[in-house]
Design an enzyme around this catalytic site. Structure first.
Site, PDB file in Angstrom:
ATOM      1  N   HIS A  73      -3.478   3.903  -3.530  1.00 26.93           N
ATOM      2  CA  HIS A  73      -4.793   4.321  -4.013  1.00 26.93           C
ATOM      3  C   HIS A  73      -5.636   4.933  -2.898  1.00 26.93           C
ATOM      4  O   HIS A  73      -5.549   4.537  -1.747  1.00 26.93           O
ATOM      5  CB  HIS A  73      -5.515   3.133  -4.644  1.00 26.93           C
ATOM      6  CG  HIS A  73      -4.750   2.551  -5.798  1.00 26.93           C
ATOM      7  ND1 HIS A  73      -4.029   1.380  -5.692  1.00 26.93           N
ATOM      8  CD2 HIS A  73      -4.575   2.999  -7.065  1.00 26.93           C
ATOM      9  CE1 HIS A  73      -3.457   1.117  -6.863  1.00 26.93           C
ATOM     10  NE2 HIS A  73      -3.769   2.088  -7.706  1.00 26.93           N
ATOM     11  N   GLU A  76      -4.933  -2.861   2.777  1.00 28.94           N
ATOM     12  CA  GLU A  76      -3.843  -2.000   3.223  1.00 28.94           C
ATOM     13  C   GLU A  76      -3.093  -1.560   1.972  1.00 28.94           C
ATOM     14  O   GLU A  76      -2.163  -2.217   1.522  1.00 28.94           O
ATOM     15  CB  GLU A  76      -2.920  -2.714   4.211  1.00 28.94           C
ATOM     16  CG  GLU A  76      -3.594  -3.058   5.531  1.00 28.94           C
ATOM     17  CD  GLU A  76      -2.643  -3.676   6.528  1.00 28.94           C
ATOM     18  OE1 GLU A  76      -1.430  -3.785   6.211  1.00 28.94           O
ATOM     19  OE2 GLU A  76      -3.103  -4.058   7.624  1.00 28.94           O
ATOM     20  N   SER A  88      -4.570   5.250 -12.278  1.00 35.17           N
ATOM     21  CA  SER A  88      -5.578   4.862 -11.284  1.00 35.17           C
ATOM     22  C   SER A  88      -5.773   5.884 -10.184  1.00 35.17           C
ATOM     23  O   SER A  88      -6.825   5.916  -9.545  1.00 35.17           O
ATOM     24  CB  SER A  88      -5.200   3.514 -10.657  1.00 35.17           C
ATOM     25  OG  SER A  88      -3.914   3.594 -10.055  1.00 35.17           O
TER      26      SER A  88
END
Length: 420
Positions: free
Chosen positions: A390, A386, A206
């Protein structure tokens, strides 16, 4: 309703019909070889171009047009002068006698968050964008698939017109180009097949993947990388959220990538975040199976004479009380470094580069790189987030610059000479 024969119209026997069908196929093949040329804006299209007016909506029969959503406006700068005479606004920007160039510059579309779709066979294509305005400054951002940044922001001053090229992979039979910016303009597009283009493939998780437009400003660094290369390089990002070095292979994703990987291409490999998790479908051991799976990427690339490059996993945003970054990857980082040495593979040490970046930014400043957002700050995250793993677009762009910086440091040719 009368048939053709009853109506006195010419008819075709089966042989003639077959010939007509073959000719249509040849015409289509010729069109594919020559590419597609689109003239954007009100009025008739320039010679040799297909017209794309602001109300040109996509439909399958036509095979191109603006998708639903967003807004599209248009201008034709062929204005009336003080005496009521018609003046060609683009005439000074195009070479004298260039009627096509003059026409392309005279009109344009203003796509506000709009997506232009073209149905194309899967493959690699080079796209040429013409953008500018005789009377106004412009600012245009181009993204493929809704999220992949293809160019640095395209800026022009009044009266200036620029051509920019980029290469893009097409999957699923369509190319989708989103146009954004403070004052976007699209005068013309040309799309031509470019199967021999050097391709930079990405395998990862990701932190690397092309995040969907619906998740903006959530972004992986891989989706920001194309804007850092000239059109000579196509960035083909196969990274997928949640994957480890193991699950990426076991789901057949490496095999799918290999169907396009060719001699001379590059394969960048970054895993670790999900290898560390206690999940039997994804977990690997840093000293054994992690290195074994990574070695399979290396061997697969070398088998087709492509160039593998290992990347240490980017750091998460966790600091101690003294403002020093805490490492969360443990033995996985040294494992990648060891494997690079064992296999003689170039290493991009993003773990070290991101450690330096985050420590320089500090505990507070680094929040602007990650998905730390306030309630109401972004439509897609109304409650705020938060997230210390990422990136938002700003952070992803910074990481992509670090990757480009490493290409320079390692002097990876020919990638080095193709950096913008």
């Amino acid at each position: 309703m009368k048939n053709a024969e009853a109506a006195g119209l010419p008819t075709l026997d089966s042989g003639q019909a077959q010939q007509v069908g073959k000719q249509a196929d040849r015409d289509q093949e010729l069109s594919l070889a020559e590419g597609w040329r689109f003239d954007f804006g009100p009025g008739d299209a320039a010679e040799g171009y297909r017209s794309v007016t602001p109300d040109c909506r996509y439909n399958a029969d036509k095979g191109y047009g603006f998708e639903a959503g967003g807004s599209v406006y248009g201008r034709d700068r062929r204005l009336q002068d003080d005496w009521g005479m018609t003046a060609e606004a683009g005439s000074m920007a195009a070479p004298e006698g260039d009627a096509v160039g003059t026409r392309l510059r005279a009109s344009f579309c203003i796509p506000l968050g709009a997506v232009f779709r073209v149905d194309l066979p899967d493959g690699t294509y080079m796209v040429t964008l013409l953008a500018g305005d005789e009377l106004a400054d412009t600012h245009t951002v181009v993204k493929a698939g809704g999220s992949k940044r293809m160019l640095p922001p395209v800026r022009t001053v009044a009266g200036q017109f620029v051509e920019h090229r980029f290469s893009v992979p097409v999957y699923g039979g369509m190319l989708r180009l989103a146009f954004l910016g403070k004052a976007p303009r699209v005068n013309a597009l040309e799309i031509v097949p470019a199967p021999q283009t050097l391709t930079l493939f990405l395998a990862g998780d990701s932190t690397v993947t092309d995040q969907p437009a619906s998740g903006y400003p959530y972004a992986g660094w891989g989706q920001m990388l194309p804007a850092l290369f000239k059109h000579d390089v196509c960035v083909d990002n196969h990274a997928v959220s949640g994957r480890s070095s193991r699950s990426f292979i076991e789901e057949g994703r490496l095999d799918a990538l290999l169907t396009r990987l060719k001699a001379g291409d590059f394969l960048l490999i970054q895993f670790g975040h999900n290898d560390e998790k206690a999940d039997p479908q994804r977990s690997t051991d840093a000293h054994t199976t992690y290195k074994e799976y990574l070695r399979r990427y290396i061997d697969a690339a070398r088998a087709v004479q492509a160039h593998p490059i290992l990347i240490t996993p980017v750091q998460r945003r966790y600091f101690d009380e003294e403002g020093r970054l805490l490492d969360t990857h443990g033995e996985y980082i040294p494992a990648v470094r060891e494997l690079a040495g064992e296999c003689g593979v170039p290493l991009i040490d993003l773990a070290e580069k991101t450690r330096a970046l985050l420590e320089q930014a500090g505990p507070e400043g680094s929040k602007e790189l990650f998905m730390w957002t306030l309630p109401g700050e972004y439509l897609n995250f109304p409650a705020g987030t938060e997230d210390n793993t990422h990136f938002q677009e700003t952070g992803a762009a910074r990481i992509a610059v670090l990757v480009a910086e490493a290409v320079r440091e390692l002097r990876l040719q020919p990638l080095l000479m193709y950096l913008r």
